[in-house]
Design a protein around this motif. Structure first.
Motif, PDB file in Angstrom:
ATOM      1  N   MET A   1       4.563 -11.491 -25.007  1.00 47.72           N
ATOM      2  CA  MET A   1       5.337 -12.733 -25.061  1.00 47.72           C
ATOM      3  C   MET A   1       6.290 -12.651 -26.254  1.00 47.72           C
ATOM      4  O   MET A   1       5.900 -12.243 -27.322  1.00 47.72           O
ATOM      5  CB  MET A   1       4.339 -13.878 -25.270  1.00 47.72           C
ATOM      6  N   PHE A  62      -5.728 -16.576 -12.991  1.00 46.82           N
ATOM      7  CA  PHE A  62      -4.504 -15.802 -12.888  1.00 46.82           C
ATOM      8  C   PHE A  62      -4.835 -14.587 -12.033  1.00 46.82           C
ATOM      9  O   PHE A  62      -5.910 -13.983 -12.208  1.00 46.82           O
ATOM     10  CB  PHE A  62      -4.149 -15.284 -14.289  1.00 46.82           C
ATOM     11  N   HIS A  64      -3.087 -11.110 -11.571  1.00 41.88           N
ATOM     12  CA  HIS A  64      -2.033 -10.133 -11.828  1.00 41.88           C
ATOM     13  C   HIS A  64      -2.222  -9.005 -10.827  1.00 41.88           C
ATOM     14  O   HIS A  64      -3.226  -8.284 -10.851  1.00 41.88           O
ATOM     15  CB  HIS A  64      -2.114  -9.602 -13.262  1.00 41.88           C
ATOM     16  N   TRP A  75       3.401  -2.670 -17.666  1.00 33.94           N
ATOM     17  CA  TRP A  75       4.793  -3.039 -17.424  1.00 33.94           C
ATOM     18  C   TRP A  75       5.448  -1.915 -16.634  1.00 33.94           C
ATOM     19  O   TRP A  75       5.637  -0.808 -17.161  1.00 33.94           O
ATOM     20  CB  TRP A  75       5.572  -3.214 -18.746  1.00 33.94           C
ATOM     21  N   HIS A 113       6.473  -9.568 -11.107  1.00 31.68           N
ATOM     22  CA  HIS A 113       6.279  -9.260 -12.534  1.00 31.68           C
ATOM     23  C   HIS A 113       7.564  -8.628 -13.063  1.00 31.68           C
ATOM     24  O   HIS A 113       8.582  -8.588 -12.363  1.00 31.68           O
ATOM     25  CB  HIS A 113       5.032  -8.372 -12.722  1.00 31.68           C
ATOM     26  N   HIS A 114       7.509  -8.152 -14.306  1.00 29.12           N
ATOM     27  CA  HIS A 114       8.745  -7.677 -14.946  1.00 29.12           C
ATOM     28  C   HIS A 114       9.432  -6.518 -14.202  1.00 29.12           C
ATOM     29  O   HIS A 114      10.630  -6.312 -14.368  1.00 29.12           O
ATOM     30  CB  HIS A 114       8.477  -7.233 -16.392  1.00 29.12           C
ATOM     31  N   TYR A 159       3.780 -17.148 -10.539  1.00 32.93           N
ATOM     32  CA  TYR A 159       4.405 -16.529 -11.712  1.00 32.93           C
ATOM     33  C   TYR A 159       5.634 -15.799 -11.199  1.00 32.93           C
ATOM     34  O   TYR A 159       5.529 -14.947 -10.314  1.00 32.93           O
ATOM     35  CB  TYR A 159       3.391 -15.559 -12.300  1.00 32.93           C
ATOM     36  N   TRP A 197       4.809 -20.544 -13.482  1.00 33.23           N
ATOM     37  CA  TRP A 197       4.549 -19.899 -14.770  1.00 33.23           C
ATOM     38  C   TRP A 197       5.730 -19.021 -15.138  1.00 33.23           C
ATOM     39  O   TRP A 197       6.037 -18.056 -14.438  1.00 33.23           O
ATOM     40  CB  TRP A 197       3.297 -19.048 -14.639  1.00 33.23           C
ATOM     41  N   ASP A 199       7.245 -16.626 -17.849  1.00 28.47           N
ATOM     42  CA  ASP A 199       6.919 -15.812 -19.007  1.00 28.47           C
ATOM     43  C   ASP A 199       8.167 -15.545 -19.851  1.00 28.47           C
ATOM     44  O   ASP A 199       9.263 -15.449 -19.314  1.00 28.47           O
ATOM     45  CB  ASP A 199       6.348 -14.495 -18.493  1.00 28.47           C
ATOM     46  N   ALA A 201       8.452 -12.810 -21.931  1.00 29.40           N
ATOM     47  CA  ALA A 201       8.567 -11.415 -22.379  1.00 29.40           C
ATOM     48  C   ALA A 201       9.860 -10.784 -21.872  1.00 29.40           C
ATOM     49  O   ALA A 201      10.290 -11.014 -20.747  1.00 29.40           O
ATOM     50  CB  ALA A 201       7.370 -10.610 -21.880  1.00 29.40           C
ATOM     51  N   GLU A 248      -3.054 -14.083 -26.671  1.00 29.99           N
ATOM     52  CA  GLU A 248      -3.554 -13.744 -25.332  1.00 29.99           C
ATOM     53  C   GLU A 248      -5.028 -13.359 -25.377  1.00 29.99           C
ATOM     54  O   GLU A 248      -5.526 -12.637 -24.530  1.00 29.99           O
ATOM     55  CB  GLU A 248      -2.708 -12.606 -24.736  1.00 29.99           C
ATOM     56  N   ASP A 295      -4.148 -18.399 -22.020  1.00 32.89           N
ATOM     57  CA  ASP A 295      -4.193 -17.361 -20.977  1.00 32.89           C
ATOM     58  C   ASP A 295      -4.785 -16.100 -21.571  1.00 32.89           C
ATOM     59  O   ASP A 295      -4.379 -15.635 -22.628  1.00 32.89           O
ATOM     60  CB  ASP A 295      -2.797 -17.108 -20.386  1.00 32.89           C
ATOM     61  N   TRP A 302      -3.750  -6.854 -18.292  1.00 32.78           N
ATOM     62  CA  TRP A 302      -3.460  -7.922 -17.326  1.00 32.78           C
ATOM     63  C   TRP A 302      -3.566  -7.391 -15.902  1.00 32.78           C
ATOM     64  O   TRP A 302      -3.959  -8.105 -14.996  1.00 32.78           O
ATOM     65  CB  TRP A 302      -2.062  -8.500 -17.568  1.00 32.78           C
TER      66      TRP A 302
HETATM   67  C1  FUL Z   1       3.002 -11.430 -20.900  1.00 32.92           C
HETATM   68  C2  FUL Z   1       3.478 -10.335 -19.940  1.00 32.92           C
HETATM   69  O1  FUL Z   1       4.333  -9.409 -20.573  1.00 32.92           O
HETATM   70  C3  FUL Z   1       2.200  -9.689 -19.463  1.00 32.92           C
HETATM   71  O2  FUL Z   1       2.444  -8.572 -18.670  1.00 32.92           O
HETATM   72  C4  FUL Z   1       1.397 -10.744 -18.715  1.00 32.92           C
HETATM   73  O3  FUL Z   1       2.053 -11.098 -17.522  1.00 32.92           O
HETATM   74  C5  FUL Z   1       1.137 -11.965 -19.596  1.00 32.92           C
HETATM   75  C6  FUL Z   1       0.455 -13.094 -18.889  1.00 32.92           C
HETATM   76  O4  FUL Z   1       2.339 -12.438 -20.148  1.00 32.92           O
HETATM   77  O5  FUL Z   1       3.972 -11.930 -21.671  1.00 32.92           O
END
Ligand code: FUL
Length: 487
Positions: A1, A62, A64, A75, A113-114, A159, A197, A199, A201, A248, A295, A302
């Motif tokens: 994050m 959650f 993932h 990632w 995801h990213h 997410y 959700w 994020d 990051a 986290e 979280d 994750w």
């Molecule tokens: C983070 C993400 O970079 C992680 O991979 C994950 O999803 C987490 C919940 O948040 O910032």
């Protein structure tokens, strides 16, 4: 994050509290306010009904899952071949059953995801399940998860990572439209969504993405789209409804306020106490209801990694996290990552079951049931509550149990629809004819557990020694801690 986006968020939050926007959701402080005025204003800040509903979820899951599950990464780079996605045994009903049996009430899935790989057949990219061998490209993980959640009586959340390493548009203004299009697909095609959700990051020193430099998302549009299409959905982390707890690891500070200045960065572990609010008043800040979500993952990562099958958190670790978050005015969002076959591993299931046993053992018997004293605070109904007189110094509430009992946990709940007001409390038990303090604490908020040395008593007394305007109590219970079921 990371925190690149926080200043934009603060601006966006002020313009978007949802319609209709009641005055109590945002209360302006003035540099000239006295401490009494600031406390009165702080006590008047109340949650939106969607925030109350969100807080009552308490313990949620959650999931993932995605391309990283196939490549054994945390990632992904966004260059992964969709051909790698083939979770042969995927069964979202297993996920939902595991979550429900664990005592959790909601499932949040990483739709994207990213790495940008979409678990639904998005019309706006080729980087999705539609070009994978899974179900010959005809599958939709979001659909299966949403349906399974609903069938199991779970709420459903999504997410959608703002950072997208696959999209060539990322970093340009066209990406805002791309993200909004995907958000609209997700919020219109899968039934009710209760949490979105977002994020924060975007790259890290170990895994940088040059396009993250100075990236700005169109939060106003994102928030407006969620409110327009799913007004009941709480927007988390970079959203205006729920804030990140700041780590986290599931570590919750002992004092946890839900009433905070809007300038508070989304991921900060903030004090929220008198000094903090007085400093905020000096800056003419505005207060709002912004509750904490913790979280954390049941495993170190994750995403699922086979090398972590024996690193699933122990019963003691999970119990500690549950007790201190759910019982510390935060919501617990625990991640359970299914493996590449599409199923949750047996070790995670075992850990969740043993945690459930321990939770049930606590709630099993409330020694205050049928006690004499203010009935509204022990009737098991969070909507009925006791409220103390205004500014009356230390106020106490006394209860006589139906019979002497041995207990070592107390649970308190404020009536958060009336705000968060308790700043310091203590619990006394009458032992050998004398009132003896057995526990004390600071904030209560939605729910507060305190644990103490076991005592046997038939009379107890709560003392509210510091509060904003007047304390409320929606629920008070006494329990006993079950023996640890260490695996
Ligand atoms: C983070 C993400 O970079 C992680 O991979 C994950 O999803 C987490 C919940 O948040 O910032």
């Amino acid at each position: 994050m990371n925190h690149i986006l926080k200043s934009m968020l603060i601006a966006a939050v002020l313009v978007l509290c949802g319609a209709p926007c009641r005055a109590e959701y945002f209360v302006k402080l003035e540099p000239s306010d006295t401490e009494e005025q600031v406390m009165r204003k702080a006590a008047s800040v109340t949650p939106h009904p969607r925030q109350i509903a969100w807080q009552r979820e308490e313990y949620t899951a959650f999931i993932h899952f995605g391309m990283n599950t196939m490549t054994n990464r945390e990632w992904g780079r966004g260059t992964e071949d969709p051909a790698l996605f083939n979770p042969g045994k995927l069964d979202a009903r297993q996920w939902a059953a595991v979550i429900r049996d664990a005592g959790m009430t909601q499932m949040i899935l990483t739709a994207k995801h990213h790495d940008g790989f979409c678990l639904w057949p998005s019309a706006f990219t080729e980087h999705s399940v539609k070009n994978s061998p899974w179900k010959n490209g005809g599958g939709d993980v979001v659909r299966e998860a949403a349906d399974a959640a609903r069938e199991s009586g779970l709420k459903f959340g999504l997410y959608l990572s703002p950072w997208d390493r696959n999209s060539t548009l990322f970093g340009s203004s066209e990406y805002d439209t791309y993200y909004d299009n995907q958000l609209r697909e997700l919020l219109t095609g899968y039934g009710p969504v209760h949490e979105v959700w977002m994020d924060g990051a975007c790259g890290s020193a170990m895994d940088p993405d040059p396009r993250c430099q100075g990236v700005a998302y169109d939060w106003d549009t994102i928030f407006a789209t969620v409110r327009e299409l799913q007004p009941q959905a709480a927007m988390s982390i970079y959203g205006p409804d729920v804030r990140w707890i700041g780590n986290e690891a599931g570590e919750n500070p002992d004092t946890q306020w839900s009433v905070l200045p809007v300038s508070t960065p989304a991921g900060d572990m903030v004090p929220g106490g008198r000094a903090h609010l007085m400093a905020a008043a000096k800056n003419g800040d505005t207060l709002r209801w912004y509750p904490a979500q913790a979280d954390t993952s049941i495993r170190p990562g994750w995403f699922y990694h086979p090398g972590e099958d024996y690193l699933v958190k122990t019963n003691s670790q999970l119990f500690h996290i549950w007790f201190n978050t759910v019982g510390g005015n935060a919501q617990l969002l625990l991640n359970i990552p299914p493996g590449p076959d599409g199923l949750i591993h047996k070790n995670d299931i075992k850990a969740l079951k043993s945690l459930r046993k321990r939770i049930d053992a606590i709630y099993d018997r409330n020694f205050l049931a049928g006690a004499q004293g203010e009935a509204a605070a022990i009737d098991g109904d969070q909507d009925t509550f006791w409220q103390g007189p205004e500014g009356a110094g230390e106020i106490s509430l006394e209860y006589t149990l139906p019979a002497p009992a041995a207990f070592d946990i107390a649970m308190f709940q404020e009536h958060i629809a009336s705000g968060q007001r308790i700043e310091a409390f203590a619990l006394d038990a009458e032992i050998n004819g004398r009132w003896t303090e057995i526990a004390s604490g600071t904030t209560v908020g939605y729910k507060r557990f305190v644990q103490f040395e076991p005592v046997t008593a038939s009379r107890v007394r709560i003392r509210f020694s510091q509060y904003r305007v007047a304390p409320t109590l929606a629920e008070f219970a006494l329990f006993t801690m079950a023996p640890s079921a260490e695996k």
